[in-house]
Scaffold this active site. Structure first.
Site, mmCIF file in Angstrom:
data_model
loop_
_atom_site.group_PDB
_atom_site.id
_atom_site.type_symbol
_atom_site.label_atom_id
_atom_site.label_comp_id
_atom_site.label_asym_id
_atom_site.label_seq_id
_atom_site.Cartn_x
_atom_site.Cartn_y
_atom_site.Cartn_z
ATOM 1 N N LYS A 20 -12.318 39.017 -23.026
ATOM 2 C CA LYS A 20 -12.333 39.529 -21.520
ATOM 3 C C LYS A 20 -12.557 40.885 -21.096
ATOM 4 C CE LYS A 20 -8.357 39.428 -19.624
ATOM 5 N NZ LYS A 20 -6.867 38.754 -18.974
ATOM 6 N N CYS A 72 -18.771 48.368 -9.938
ATOM 7 C CA CYS A 72 -19.934 47.307 -9.955
ATOM 8 C C CYS A 72 -18.792 45.870 -9.945
ATOM 9 C CB CYS A 72 -20.704 47.075 -11.217
ATOM 10 S SG CYS A 72 -21.705 45.492 -11.410
ATOM 11 N N CYS A 113 -20.778 42.942 -9.748
ATOM 12 C CA CYS A 113 -22.016 42.003 -9.789
ATOM 13 C C CYS A 113 -22.352 41.720 -11.217
ATOM 14 C CB CYS A 113 -23.094 42.095 -9.132
ATOM 15 S SG CYS A 113 -24.277 43.518 -9.763
ATOM 16 N N CYS A 121 -21.114 50.937 -10.495
ATOM 17 C CA CYS A 121 -22.376 50.159 -9.794
ATOM 18 C C CYS A 121 -23.517 51.235 -9.830
ATOM 19 C CB CYS A 121 -22.202 50.037 -8.367
ATOM 20 S SG CYS A 121 -23.085 49.726 -7.108
ATOM 21 N N HIS A 140 -26.936 45.047 -7.720
ATOM 22 C CA HIS A 140 -26.343 44.004 -7.076
ATOM 23 C C HIS A 140 -27.457 43.745 -5.663
ATOM 24 C CE1 HIS A 140 -24.682 47.803 -4.779
ATOM 25 N NE2 HIS A 140 -25.225 47.067 -3.654
HETATM 26 S S1 FES Z 1 -21.966 45.780 -7.663
HETATM 27 FE FE1 FES Z 1 -23.031 45.526 -9.344
HETATM 28 S S2 FES Z 1 -24.621 47.117 -9.453
HETATM 29 FE FE2 FES Z 1 -23.361 47.281 -7.514
#
Ligand code: FES
Ligand code: FES
Lengths: 96, 96
Positions: A41, A59, A61, A70, A74
């Site tokens: 995890k 991040c 995503c 990030c 995304h």
């Molecule tokens: S939320 Fe994953 S790169 Fe921005």
């Protein structure tokens, strides 16, 4: 691609009658294609005093090359899939 | 289910010869099935002084009923899909 097909129920069996077949697909998708897959995890722990200042952009995503931060990936993910995910931003007070 | 089938190339067309058909599916999956779908991009902004103390546990699986906070829903997601996602935890110093 990081998804798992759980069941493919197809109406292909006996279709002499129809030219087109209906294929019902139920996909159960992993949302993390590649980050730290050896970990059971992927949780990240950050002390508040170690947060990047004045903004820490995290991040959500699972496509950032700077994960857990990030890097803007995304945008591509959203464009490709019609998704609407984005980062978590922690803002620290700026020095006066 | 939050995924988009980009193309279904099926070998169904002329299959008198074979009893089974091969269906190739390329799925491009959204990772957020249901959270704030009316928003173009779900970004969250938190001031460091507003972080829950002593631990702020933020969801990165897009399945929490307390989003943006984690409610443990990543466990079910991981179990169902073989994924390995987990939260981001911001730890504040505890009072002495
Ligand atoms: S939320 Fe994953 S790169 Fe921005
Ligand atoms: S509920 Fe989403 S990461 Fe825990």
């Amino acid at each position: 691609m990081a998804y798992t097909l759980r069941s493919v129920s197809s109406a292909v069996s006996s279709t002499r009658a129809s030219r087109f077949s209906t294929v019902a697909v139920r996909a159960s998708a992993q949302i993390n294609p590649s980050i730290r897959k050896s970990e059971e995890k992927v949780a990240d722990f950050v002390k508040v005093e170690d947060l990047p200042k004045p903004k820490a952009v995290y991040c959500r995503c699972w496509r950032s090359s700077k994960f857990p931060m990030c890097d803007g990936a995304h945008v591509k993910h959203n464009k490709e899939t019609g998704d609407n995910v984005g980062p978590l931003v922690i803002e620290s007070p700026t020095a006066k």
